[in-house]
Design an enzyme around this catalytic site. Structure first.
Site, short mmCIF file in Angstrom:
data_model
loop_
_atom_site.label_atom_id
_atom_site.label_comp_id
_atom_site.label_asym_id
_atom_site.label_seq_id
_atom_site.Cartn_x
_atom_site.Cartn_y
_atom_site.Cartn_z
N HIS A 141 -7.01 48.47 94.27
CA HIS A 141 -8.27 48.61 93.66
C HIS A 141 -8.30 47.86 92.21
CE1 HIS A 141 -11.20 50.99 90.67
NE2 HIS A 141 -11.56 51.28 91.93
N ASP A 218 -0.55 54.30 92.23
CA ASP A 218 -1.88 54.30 92.03
C ASP A 218 -2.20 55.66 92.84
OD1 ASP A 218 -4.77 54.84 91.89
OD2 ASP A 218 -5.13 52.66 92.14
N GLN A 221 -6.07 58.44 95.29
CA GLN A 221 -6.57 58.95 96.60
C GLN A 221 -5.66 59.74 97.21
OE1 GLN A 221 -9.97 58.50 97.11
NE2 GLN A 221 -10.26 56.93 95.65
N LYS A 244 -11.53 62.72 90.65
CA LYS A 244 -11.32 62.82 92.18
C LYS A 244 -10.82 63.86 92.84
CE LYS A 244 -11.12 57.73 91.79
NZ LYS A 244 -12.65 57.18 92.24
N CYS A 386 -14.71 48.28 94.55
CA CYS A 386 -13.94 47.80 93.52
C CYS A 386 -12.51 47.22 94.06
CB CYS A 386 -13.48 48.70 92.44
SG CYS A 386 -14.86 49.54 91.57
N1 PLP Z 1 -7.43 53.45 92.11
C1 PLP Z 1 -8.28 54.03 93.25
C2 PLP Z 1 -7.29 53.91 94.39
C3 PLP Z 1 -9.28 54.48 93.31
O1 PLP Z 1 -9.90 54.69 94.36
C4 PLP Z 1 -9.99 54.46 91.79
C5 PLP Z 1 -11.53 54.91 91.82
O2 PLP Z 1 -12.16 54.62 92.55
C6 PLP Z 1 -9.30 54.05 90.78
C7 PLP Z 1 -8.10 53.65 90.65
C8 PLP Z 1 -9.86 54.11 89.30
O3 PLP Z 1 -10.18 55.51 88.83
P1 PLP Z 1 -11.08 55.62 87.73
O4 PLP Z 1 -12.16 54.87 87.59
O5 PLP Z 1 -11.13 57.14 87.47
O6 PLP Z 1 -10.02 55.32 86.51
#
Ligand code: PLP
Length: 428
Positions: A141, A218, A221, A244, A386
């Site tokens: 992401h 990260d 998910q 999430k 993203c």
């Molecule tokens: N990393 C992953 C794999 C994501 O799916 C997301 C959000 O879509 C993020 C990071 C970023 O999360 P946030 O926007 O809640 O900081």
């Protein structure tokens, strides 16, 4: 619901493998799922973007706000103590939920994005210098790419990208070959937000540690969909967002190993992160408070703790099994839709995929797919998610994405497949 559908749901959701009664998607615990959208029952298939909230989370935040709300770590009044106690208890519940060795390893941040930026700004600027290497993967992401690019610009570090195979799995042989004495940090997603690929984090941790590098994961998910023990998988940092995982927006978590956090300078300065301040000198607090400048997300911390308890009570192994079964059922249904191509599926790793599926339809832009489905009350995501570098790797400008949560059912999948049939009709 027809009798045959009921039994199909039961069969699909059977939890024999993990024990306990058959899994029943608790839709009625999510107030928003009972509202119609465009005259049809809401079918929420966008949990990877954000998850809907169960009553238990909403109630926890309301009850805290109505009975114990005050600022934390400040007031010597009764509510100040009560709010501080609730906030620190929330930290402990989160620590237990992810297997941290103590609550002091849990830092409350705004979300995964801020968690990763914190590591880049604090750990990165202190321990990564010109010529040192950071490795990410093609699956990431933007929030696990851009902070490292910013660090590269300020330090002269080198950013390397580990490739994936066409089936969306990480090429571990190439990753291992990229690791070396200059590698300082490996930063990878636990589960791809586009393809649902689950990365073998324990293996990656062993590889990174073998060359003396640290591992940031990260976990956005992963945490809502499978059991995560941050110590057992060998991570050094683990980042995720509450929204999430059925919790509120505005709060997330950076978990870090105690000794690493202790060696890291603050990311922001302000109230609450200091032991004492004069104009000449400031003495900092220890982690986690060193990294929580300003008034933190107090109400949200209570919501996040309630979300952890909710997931624990439902059982992450059962949730994971349910969502894996929904994925398999959906793949069967999607295979019947003319012109539909699932992106990055297949390979030897299909069994381990999380409940996220990306696809394209011949001659129809993913935004049009999502718009037509919305007309039937079905919410999916369309776009680059993203993850523009991953789109380039997969040679698609965008995809349509369905993502499952613990409340989804086979009926939701049936509605999706029927809706996609309509998309085909609309666009000929
Ligand atoms: N990393 C992953 C794999 C994501 O799916 C997301 C959000 O879509 C993020 C990071 C970023 O999360 P946030 O926007 O809640 O900081």
């Amino acid at each position: 619901m027809q009798a045959s559908e009921t039994s199909k749901t039961r069969e699909l959701s059977g939890t024999a493998a993990v024990g306990g009664p058959p899994y029943r998607a608790p839709r009625e615990e999510f107030p928003i799922l009972s509202r119609p959208v465009n005259g049809r029952p809401l079918v929420w298939l966008d949990t990877a973007a954000t998850a809907q909230k169960p009553r238990r989370v909403l109630d926890a935040m309301r009850s805290f706000s109505e009975t114990r709300y005050a600022n934390v770590h400040r007031g010597v009044h009764t509510l100040g103590y009560a709010a501080t106690q609730a906030y620190e208890e929330a930290r402990l519940r989160v620590a237990q939920f992810i297997g941290a060795s103590g609550a002091d390893e849990v830092i409350f941040v705004r979300g995964a994005t801020e968690a990763i930026n914190l590591v880049a700004a604090s750990f990165g600027r202190s321990f990564i210098s010109s010529g040192d290497e950071i490795i990410v993967t093609e699956l990431e992401h933007h929030s696990n790419i851009v902070p490292w690019q910013l660090l590269r610009e300020s330090t002269g570090a080198v950013l390397k990208v580990a490739p994936i195979a066409d089936d969306g799995t990480l090429d571990l042989v190439q990753l291992e070959a990229m690791l070396g004495s200059r590698t300082r940090l490996v930063a990878v997603t636990h589960v791809s937000n586009v393809l649902g690929t689950v990365l073998p984090i324990a293996t990656i941790a062993r590889m990174a540690h073998a060359v003396g590098a640290h591992l940031l994961v990260d976990g956005c998910q992963a945490v809502p969909h499978r059991f995560v023990d941050v110590q057992a998988i060998g991570a050094d940092f683990y980042a995720f967002s509450a929204h999430k995982m059925y919790g509120p927006t505005g709060i997330g978590v950076l978990w870090g190993r105690r000794e690493l956090l202790a060696a890291m300078p603050p990311y922001q300065g302000g109230g609450e992160m200091i032991a004492s301040v004069t104009f000449e000198q400031t003495t900092l607090k220890h982690p986690p408070h060193r990294f929580e400048a300003g008034t933190p997300p107090i109400i949200e911390a209570n919501g996040l703790a309630a979300a952890c308890d909710y997931l624990t009570d439902l059982g992450l192994a059962r949730i994971c099994g349910h969502e894996a079964a929904l994925r398999a059922y959906a793949l069967e249904g999607l295979a019947t839709v003319p012109g539909l191509r699932v992106i990055g599926a297949g390979g030897n790793h299909e069994d381990g995929r999380a409940g996220i599926i990306s696809f394209t339809m011949d001659g129809v832009h993913p935004h049009d797919v999502a718009t037509v489905l919305d007309g039937s009350g079905i919410a999916i995501r369309a776009g680059h998610h993203c993850a523009q570098p991953l789109m380039q790797r997969l040679s698609v400008p965008a995809t349509a994405r369905v993502s499952f949560g613990l409340y989804n059912t086979t009926e939701d999948v049936d509605a999706l497949v029927a809706g996609l049939g309509e998309v085909g009709e609309v666009f000929g």
